[in-house]
Design an enzyme around this catalytic site. Sequence first.
Site, PDB file in Angstrom:
ATOM      1  N   SER A 215      39.677  35.665  36.013  1.00 26.24           N
ATOM      2  CA  SER A 215      38.899  35.154  37.134  1.00 26.24           C
ATOM      3  C   SER A 215      37.654  34.458  36.586  1.00 26.24           C
ATOM      4  O   SER A 215      37.328  34.613  35.407  1.00 26.24           O
ATOM      5  CB  SER A 215      38.505  36.333  38.031  1.00 26.24           C
ATOM      6  OG  SER A 215      37.794  35.901  39.163  1.00 26.24           O
ATOM      7  N   LYS A 216      36.984  33.698  37.376  1.00 24.27           N
ATOM      8  CA  LYS A 216      35.708  33.100  36.960  1.00 24.27           C
ATOM      9  C   LYS A 216      34.953  32.668  38.197  1.00 24.27           C
ATOM     10  O   LYS A 216      35.555  32.325  39.223  1.00 24.27           O
ATOM     11  CB  LYS A 216      35.975  31.874  36.086  1.00 24.27           C
ATOM     12  CG  LYS A 216      34.794  31.486  35.235  1.00 24.27           C
ATOM     13  CD  LYS A 216      34.712  32.399  34.025  1.00 24.27           C
ATOM     14  CE  LYS A 216      33.700  31.966  33.024  1.00 24.27           C
ATOM     15  NZ  LYS A 216      34.072  32.435  31.675  1.00 24.27           N
ATOM     16  N   GLY A 217      33.644  32.663  38.099  1.00 21.96           N
ATOM     17  CA  GLY A 217      32.838  32.244  39.236  1.00 21.96           C
ATOM     18  C   GLY A 217      31.728  31.314  38.801  1.00 21.96           C
ATOM     19  O   GLY A 217      31.423  31.208  37.614  1.00 21.96           O
TER      20      GLY A 217
ATOM     21  N   SER B  43      37.073  32.030  41.428  1.00 25.59           N
ATOM     22  CA  SER B  43      38.472  31.662  41.319  1.00 25.59           C
ATOM     23  C   SER B  43      39.243  32.815  40.675  1.00 25.59           C
ATOM     24  O   SER B  43      38.776  33.415  39.712  1.00 25.59           O
ATOM     25  CB  SER B  43      38.556  30.404  40.457  1.00 25.59           C
ATOM     26  OG  SER B  43      39.894  30.090  40.238  1.00 25.59           O
TER      27      SER B  43
END
Length: 476
Positions: free
Chosen positions: A106-108, A61
């Site tokens: 961001s992050k995943g 994201s």
Amino acid sequence: MTATNEPSFRESVDLMFNRAASLMDLPPGLEEKIRVCNATYTVRFGVRLRGDIHTFTGYRSVHSEHMEPVKGGIRFALAVNQDEVEALAALMTYKCALVETPFGGSKGGLCIDPRQYEEHELEQITRRFAYELAKRDLINPSQNVPAPDMGTGEREMAWMADQYARMNTTDINARACVTGKPLNAGGIAGRVEATGRGIQYALREFFRHPEDVQKANLSGRLDGKRIVVQGLGNVGYHAAKFLSEEDGSRIVGIIEWDGALYNPDGIDVESVRQWIVKHGGVSDYPDATHSADGAAVLEAECDILIPAALEGVINLTNADRIKAPLIIEAANGPVTAGADEVLRKKGTVIIPDMYANAGGVTVSYFEWVKNLSHIRFGRMQRRQEEARHELIVSELERLDRYLGDAWSMSPDFKSKYLKGADELELVRSGLDDTMRIAYQSMREVWHNRDDVEDLRTAAYIVAVDRVAKSYRAKGL
Ligand code: GLU
């Protein structure tokens, strides 16, 4: 775990954002632009394992691209979902702004229980996930730079970096595509300990301000303070270890997945960690009382509570029973928006996640800069610094001889002073400086504005203001 009438993690982050935004003078529309998540990519891919095809679901994201690359970890956990990665990506935006690392957020995440797989299987899965992300520039040194998070570490980052390098054979900056790599694969000294170290530096800075300490109904220094830590993973372990070994704090409670340990005289963090490595959990650890109901120990009598595990662990079901007057959020989002309100009314001081756990991304920033500059920190100046120090030391030695018994150099002065700083010392110094300055920017808002009651709102105001300025400068 969270009460059913509570908002989701992402809604909780939005509520906290809204609280701060209502005290700011943002142009219409810009507030909404900053709050929303720009994009979330969902990928489903198959990997052939043990003779069958297994399908995995992953996310990356991107919350805000006001600065690029965007930055944030990738977690491996079964509970990973879109709402969670979006909340975490938003927190990354604010975190990076607050500690002035030049990144968007961001992050995943990958829905997986890593313990169910052999190392070579995990490598296959991680490489495939990295391939899917890199193909869409969601791993890229100038656009999106992942890092470790829950369930991932140096090993996974090395696989991802290598996967990217294989796909981009002529990219001279390929190593900067991911941070948190092992030292021998382009990492930086001090990255593994960084988030825990940041918690220590944050607490040291907090205790440098007696008025702030008093707001939490505490006094004095970190020395002798009773601490309960939830989660002895990378972050909780390092924070508890440093605070007990270097600052004289007493770790009275440790909460893990299989219950909690409690000992009012203090628990030896290193030996519990070794116990967990050997036995898989804290049960039967000999030098503390074990209780199966780990969550109850969150409510134990202590001076500082460090939630360093999952989001939402302090919520409407237990907030009013939390006794710690000071909470430092080592995890992301451990206190829900509802619990935050309950605790605020009680006068509990909360050092918020976006500041408290920013040590990780700060040292990631140093690693990224190191990768782009292709040189280890300190390599150029260390010996030159030593040579200049040598000049002073030899003059002092001359003075020492001249003055005879009247004066002499302290015994270890020479060796300490002569030693130029290595990479680890430089990283720690940069991290310490970052944590001090960010705290001061937050506390200035906390103290100077009557309408700001708490550090979290102050942190949001500082961060959102910086993001807003960046958007405005771009003409949005
Ligand atoms: N996963 C860490 C965090 O939540 C580190 C992120 C990074 O280093 O980019 O802050």
